[in-house]
Design a protein around this motif. Sequence first.
Motif, PDB file in Angstrom:
ATOM      1  N   HIS A  14       0.890  -1.265  -0.053  1.00 46.06           N
ATOM      2  CA  HIS A  14      -0.035   0.027   0.064  1.00 46.06           C
ATOM      3  C   HIS A  14       0.839   1.144   0.032  1.00 46.06           C
ATOM      4  CE1 HIS A  14      -3.662  -2.256   1.688  1.00 46.06           C
ATOM      5  NE2 HIS A  14      -3.368  -2.378   0.600  1.00 46.06           N
ATOM      6  N   LEU A  18       0.938   4.364  -2.388  1.00 47.49           N
ATOM      7  CA  LEU A  18       0.984   5.863  -2.022  1.00 47.49           C
ATOM      8  C   LEU A  18       1.908   6.699  -2.641  1.00 47.49           C
ATOM      9  CD1 LEU A  18      -0.197   5.220   1.688  1.00 47.49           C
ATOM     10  CD2 LEU A  18      -1.503   6.151  -0.061  1.00 47.49           C
ATOM     11  N   TYR A  22       2.172   9.861  -5.141  1.00 40.82           N
ATOM     12  CA  TYR A  22       3.120  11.046  -4.750  1.00 40.82           C
ATOM     13  C   TYR A  22       3.941  11.589  -5.924  1.00 40.82           C
ATOM     14  CZ  TYR A  22       7.303  12.999  -2.701  1.00 40.82           C
ATOM     15  OH  TYR A  22       8.575  13.815  -2.931  1.00 40.82           O
ATOM     16  N   SER A  39       3.164  16.574  -3.036  1.00 40.97           N
ATOM     17  CA  SER A  39       2.358  15.235  -2.231  1.00 40.97           C
ATOM     18  C   SER A  39       1.094  16.027  -1.957  1.00 40.97           C
ATOM     19  CB  SER A  39       3.403  15.295  -0.889  1.00 40.97           C
ATOM     20  OG  SER A  39       3.504  16.840  -0.478  1.00 40.97           O
ATOM     21  N   LEU A  46      -5.742  11.229  -4.950  1.00 46.82           N
ATOM     22  CA  LEU A  46      -6.259  10.053  -4.406  1.00 46.82           C
ATOM     23  C   LEU A  46      -7.592  10.243  -3.802  1.00 46.82           C
ATOM     24  CD1 LEU A  46      -5.664   7.366  -3.122  1.00 46.82           C
ATOM     25  CD2 LEU A  46      -4.460   8.014  -1.023  1.00 46.82           C
ATOM     26  N   ILE A  60      -5.632   0.862  -0.460  1.00 44.89           N
ATOM     27  CA  ILE A  60      -4.607   1.599   0.310  1.00 44.89           C
ATOM     28  C   ILE A  60      -4.891   1.602   1.748  1.00 44.89           C
ATOM     29  CG2 ILE A  60      -4.211   3.118  -1.796  1.00 44.89           C
ATOM     30  CD1 ILE A  60      -6.474   4.605   0.593  1.00 44.89           C
ATOM     31  N   SER A  64      -2.420   3.036   4.540  1.00 43.26           N
ATOM     32  CA  SER A  64      -2.839   4.596   4.885  1.00 43.26           C
ATOM     33  C   SER A  64      -3.037   4.737   6.272  1.00 43.26           C
ATOM     34  CB  SER A  64      -4.026   5.081   4.062  1.00 43.26           C
ATOM     35  OG  SER A  64      -3.663   4.994   2.847  1.00 43.26           O
TER      36      SER A  64
ATOM     37  N   PRO B  70       4.795   9.955   0.457  1.00 33.52           N
ATOM     38  CA  PRO B  70       3.413   9.189   0.573  1.00 33.52           C
ATOM     39  C   PRO B  70       2.621   9.442   1.963  1.00 33.52           C
ATOM     40  CG  PRO B  70       5.650   8.225   0.617  1.00 33.52           C
ATOM     41  CD  PRO B  70       6.060   9.708   0.153  1.00 33.52           C
ATOM     42  N   VAL B  73       0.089  12.082   1.068  1.00 33.58           N
ATOM     43  CA  VAL B  73      -0.820  11.562   0.216  1.00 33.58           C
ATOM     44  C   VAL B  73      -1.942  10.576   1.105  1.00 33.58           C
ATOM     45  CG1 VAL B  73      -1.419   9.913  -1.911  1.00 33.58           C
ATOM     46  CG2 VAL B  73       0.573  11.348  -1.779  1.00 33.58           C
ATOM     47  N   ALA B  74      -1.282   9.937   2.053  1.00 33.26           N
ATOM     48  CA  ALA B  74      -2.266   9.054   2.802  1.00 33.26           C
ATOM     49  C   ALA B  74      -3.288   9.812   3.490  1.00 33.26           C
ATOM     50  CB  ALA B  74      -1.557   8.217   4.001  1.00 33.26           C
ATOM     51  N   TYR B  77      -7.117   9.441   2.939  1.00 30.44           N
ATOM     52  CA  TYR B  77      -7.942   8.353   3.437  1.00 30.44           C
ATOM     53  C   TYR B  77      -8.901   8.816   4.487  1.00 30.44           C
ATOM     54  CZ  TYR B  77      -8.808   4.229   6.102  1.00 30.44           C
ATOM     55  OH  TYR B  77      -9.437   3.164   6.763  1.00 30.44           O
TER      56      TYR B  77
END
Lengths: 127, 230
Positions: A14, A18, A22, A39, A46, A60, A64, B70, B73-74, B77
């Motif tokens: 995952h 991600l 990015y 980012s 996303l 994800i 995440s 990342p 980006v997360a 969620y």
Amino acid sequence: MCIILWNIFKIILHIIFLYSIYRIGDWIQNAFDLIIPGSVIGMIILFVLLSTDLIKVVWIEEGSKFVVNNLVLFFIPATVGLINYLDFFAGRGFLLVLIVLFCTVLVIASSGATSQWIMYRKEKQHD
Amino acid sequence: MINLIIGFVAIAATCSIYFLAKLLHQKLKLTFTVPVVTSTFIVIILLLIFKIPYETFMIGGQWIKELQGPAVVALAYPLYKQRDVLKKHLTPILLGSCVGVAVGISAGILLAKAAGFEDEIILSLTTKSVTMPVAVAIVETLGGVTSLAAVFVLVAGFGGVFFSSMVYKLFRINDDIAKSVGLGSGSHAIGIAKALESSLREGSISTIAMIVCAVTVSIIAPWLVQLLLY
């Protein structure tokens, strides 16, 4: 044991996913010469893909969750950089700490007051 | 080869210190024991004791830093998970966060400029109310000092939580949603933790406010900098 390994594998997979988003965001930033960090662009991408169901949340989710729950780990290198500014904050830099505190009070007051005012107006309209 | 070993030790040490700090915080649950503060403190003390320069630490540190992207980006969620709350309170959250962001950045730039600080330092100040991953990314793009930005983010986080009750009393802000928007806008993740103490709903509103602010700041900070600084 097998389940734990499988979970770790899933988290890594995952995070790689991600990371690719990015990289795409980063590429967009450079290609169009944008001021928004790659980012943040990746995050918007996303969110849009999740909302339009083009990406399933299970692709994800575990990664995440892990990243968001341990967000600050990735920023320890940045905060440790304070070591090069210890003298600065002992002297003139301390003034900046006061400025930051004062501005934060302003931010909380203005954003809180604005949203309260909007809610109040909305309620009035409903009556 | 030696760099590989240094890098490995730095990464392993940072991760273990962080997870120990996290365990400690779960036991103590004090505002000032949040893992980012305790682990930063321990790493800095260790570097000072063993006289290791920051650059040496960063041989490993840069690999951890690589995951900042990342990590941002997360954040999509939790935003996605809370999309129903976002839809329901869209205007108060959106406008509240935007006003806060504009006020915070402008006041910061003007005050620091009046105090006579260098541009590089003022740039690092613009993102103080934003969550750390985004703050560091924006300051990098603007050309400020990321380490200073990280420190200002922490100061804003703790300061905001510390002063919030007083501010709300003073300005007669008593609506739960408004309070959560304020905490998320001014004090990012540390504000969220405070809002979560009240209820899960308030925590999610703060989370949304924090992410909305992150996006708004990355868009308007460069403009405000152009307008007010140069």
